[in-house]
Design a protein around this motif. Structure first.
Motif, mmCIF file in Angstrom:
data_model
loop_
_atom_site.group_PDB
_atom_site.id
_atom_site.type_symbol
_atom_site.label_atom_id
_atom_site.label_comp_id
_atom_site.label_asym_id
_atom_site.label_seq_id
_atom_site.Cartn_x
_atom_site.Cartn_y
_atom_site.Cartn_z
ATOM 1 N N SER A 388 0.825 -1.218 0.000
ATOM 2 C CA SER A 388 0.000 0.000 0.000
ATOM 3 C C SER A 388 0.854 1.262 0.000
ATOM 4 C CB SER A 388 -0.937 -0.002 1.214
ATOM 5 O OG SER A 388 -0.187 -0.017 2.425
ATOM 6 N N GLY A 389 2.065 1.152 0.519
ATOM 7 C CA GLY A 389 2.963 2.308 0.541
ATOM 8 C C GLY A 389 3.769 2.466 -0.727
ATOM 9 N N ASN A 390 3.530 1.605 -1.724
ATOM 10 C CA ASN A 390 4.203 1.675 -3.017
ATOM 11 C C ASN A 390 5.720 1.467 -2.877
ATOM 12 O OD1 ASN A 390 4.140 1.857 -5.795
ATOM 13 N ND2 ASN A 390 4.190 4.088 -5.853
ATOM 14 N N GLN A 423 10.945 3.258 -2.192
ATOM 15 C CA GLN A 423 9.568 3.726 -2.351
ATOM 16 C C GLN A 423 9.445 4.494 -3.662
ATOM 17 O OE1 GLN A 423 8.030 6.575 0.531
ATOM 18 N NE2 GLN A 423 6.027 5.589 0.501
ATOM 19 N N HIS A 428 2.144 9.542 -1.785
ATOM 20 C CA HIS A 428 2.469 9.076 -0.426
ATOM 21 C C HIS A 428 3.965 8.876 -0.203
ATOM 22 C CE1 HIS A 428 -1.777 8.620 0.334
ATOM 23 N NE2 HIS A 428 -1.910 7.860 -0.753
ATOM 24 N N ASN A 429 4.771 9.227 -1.195
ATOM 25 C CA ASN A 429 6.218 9.075 -1.025
ATOM 26 C C ASN A 429 6.692 9.926 0.141
ATOM 27 O OD1 ASN A 429 9.174 9.955 -1.617
ATOM 28 N ND2 ASN A 429 8.850 8.182 -2.940
ATOM 29 N N PRO A 450 4.492 14.489 2.584
ATOM 30 C CA PRO A 450 3.027 14.384 2.536
ATOM 31 C C PRO A 450 2.378 14.648 3.893
ATOM 32 C CG PRO A 450 4.006 12.203 2.579
ATOM 33 C CD PRO A 450 5.150 13.176 2.498
ATOM 34 N N SER A 451 3.182 14.667 4.953
ATOM 35 C CA SER A 451 2.641 14.815 6.322
ATOM 36 C C SER A 451 2.618 16.290 6.716
ATOM 37 C CB SER A 451 3.482 13.998 7.301
ATOM 38 O OG SER A 451 3.576 12.650 6.901
#
Length: 543
Positions: A388-390, A423, A428-429, A450-451
């Motif tokens: 899911s985190g690629n 990644q 979401h990277n 992204p955060s």
């Protein structure tokens, strides 16, 4: 009364006046202090208890002057020695300690003039030694930077104090030259003024309001502790004179708009999120003693002395303690933003580099330590985490063979990370959409994230050492020397494809740790000593 009318008594008074005039230590010193006396004292320098390097400096200086005095000369009539003593006394204003430069001993010797040539020579040499030492300390710092702070990796400036003093004496500009040794950096001067004001205040007002621990207080509520907080803000107004700190009431228990504005300003001044909520971090900041802030100012000024004199016409200053990046052009702040820095156990070091290129939509080649300590436990807890985190998993660094994570028994891995983890670019990277590269031995770089919500936190130590940026695209424009980003840059940015963009002109970058600093509005801010580096440096200095 004419000379003809002078009586023996009047002549006696006139003779006493002449003797009194001759007793004043001025021109007569030129006769007392001969070059031979200075040379003789230097030949027996052990009696002065100077280090070998200090004696060598004195020998080099005075041999170049044929052992002629610098401070006690007939032409100067003692103005030079007084200028030197004033220079040494002013060390305290620079955040240093004048007693480290033998000020009291020099004043004592000065008072003994002109008892003997040996005293005059001792005063001459001790004054020169003190001036050389202070000149060096003002120009490159009192402390050995790497000894005081093992995480500081920026070379201290070099400064030939002997050449400086020889030139100043030769050109008869001693007083002017000494006065100009203090850093003229606007931030340094602002900290210097603040230090003087705080020291004066603590002498006149030694007591300090202490706020007891309390649950968070929100605007428009009432609390018994509010009057105490009002008194503390009134102290802040007396110290800093910030308009928002001037309250009309010190007694009300209501947390009204006026006090909310004052608290938000105080939070901003102390590196906290200005939300107006009086929580534990705001209480902690309110309780910081003025004596500690004075120590912060002193070590901050020292750290500024460790930096190169010329930082460049355009550069980036990353203050890890202040969680702040500032872009500077022609001594003006062109850009300022919040940043996220390394966790305590992965603290971001202090060093300088040169920003050379940017990578749009980067891959993240996960360091083995992060893969082992941070990501592996999450995969063991959630078997879909890597997918899911690629993330892509490779068997080796050549990245020739991609491994399906579902084929690996993650629970069986007890030590290390036996694969290579990367990644892929995307929303979401962990590096966001852009990273800024400046080669360095610490593998540190600046990057998007992204955060975004983490920028609202008070203490922003969430990274693994690299610097996360609040405004990456604004930094990209500054790095390119543009007001706005070129269209092709924006297109590549949104395309999702990886692209490297080299800067036309490399950009110097300095990563530093300074807990008392000046913003773009010339306001002094105080940050928490998140890595404990100030405390260790202050203990090393004995300040």
């Amino acid at each position: 009364m004419s000379n003809r009318q002078s009586t023996p008594f009047v002549l006696f008074l006139q003779l006493l006046g002449c003797l009194y005039f001759l007793s004043i230590p001025s021109l007569s010193l030129a006769v007392i202090l001969e070059a031979g006396e200075i040379k003789q004292q230097l030949s027996n320098a052990s009696s002065l208890a100077f280090k070998k390097s200090a004696v060598e400096d004195l020998q080099r200086l005075y041999s170049a002057r044929q052992y002629q005095s610098i401070w006690l000369t007939a032409e100067a009539e003692l103005s030079s020695i007084e200028a030197a003593l004033d220079f040494i006394a002013n060390a305290d204003a620079e955040g240093l300690d004048s007693q480290d430069y033998q000020l009291q001993q020099l004043r004592h010797l000065r008072q003994q003039l002109p008892q003997s040539a040996s005293i005059a020579a001792e005063l001459e040499l001790r004054t020169t030694h003190a001036v050389l030492t202070l000149a060096r300390d003002l120009s490159r710092g009192r402390l050995a930077a790497t000894a005081a702070d093992s995480d500081w990796h920026i070379s201290q400036p070099t400064f030939d104090t002997v050449a400086f003093l020889l030139e100043a004496a030769k050109s008869h500009t001693l007083q002017h030259s000494l006065q100009n040794l203090s850093s003229q950096n606007p931030s340094y001067q602002q900290l210097k003024q603040t230090l003087a004001r705080y020291r004066q205040h603590i002498i006149e007002h030694p007591t300090w309001i202490h706020i007891p621990a309390t649950p968070s207080i929100r605007p428009s509520t009432t609390d018994d502790i509010i009057p105490l907080i009002r008194q503390r803000i009134a102290q802040a107004y007396a110290i800093d004179g910030i308009a928002e700190f001037r309250l009309t009431s010190n007694l009300s228990q209501h947390y009204d708009e006026e006090l909310v504005t004052a608290i938000k300003t105080f939070q901003t001044q102390h590196g906290l999120n200005p939300d107006g909520i009086i929580g534990k971090n705001t209480i902690r900041a309110l309780n910081i003693p003025l004596a500690w802030k004075i120590r912060q100012l002193r070590i901050a000024m020292e750290r500024l002395r460790w930096l190169p004199k010329n930082l460049g016409k355009r550069y980036l200053m990353v203050n890890t303690s202040g969680f702040r990046l500032m872009a500077v052009e022609q001594n003006e702040h062109a850009l300022s933003m919040r940043i996220i820095v390394g966790r305590d156990y992965r603290s971001t070091p202090s060093f300088k580099g040169v920003l050379s290129h940017m990578i749009l939509n980067p891959h993240w080649n996960v360091p083995s330590s992060i893969a082992t300590k941070d990501l592996l436990p999450r995969q063991q807890k959630d078997p879909s985490f890597f997918t899911s985190g690629n993330y892509k998993i490779f068997s080796n660094h050549s990245r020739t063979e991609i491994i399906d994570p579902s084929t690996i028994n993650w629970q069986a891995i007890k030590k290390g990370f036996p694969y290579v983890l990367r990644q892929e670019p995307g929303a979401h990277n962990a590096l966001g959409r852009i990273k800024f590269m400046f080669p360095n031995p610490f593998d540190i770089y600046l990057h998007d994230t992204p955060s975004k919500s983490l920028f609202q936190k008070d203490i922003r130590t969430f990274s693994s050492g690299c610097i996360r940026l609040e405004k990456p695209l604004e930094l990209a424009a500054f790095a390119l020397g543009e007001q706005t980003l070129p269209e092709d840059f924006v297109e590549h940015f949104h395309s999702g494809t990886t692209k490297t963009i080299h800067l036309r002109k490399p950009l110097p970058i300095y990563l530093v740790y300074i807990t008392a600093w000046v913003d773009e509005h010339e306001k002094v801010h105080f940050s928490p000593d998140i890595y404990g580096r100030d405390l260790r440096a202050l203990q090393y200095a004995g300040w």
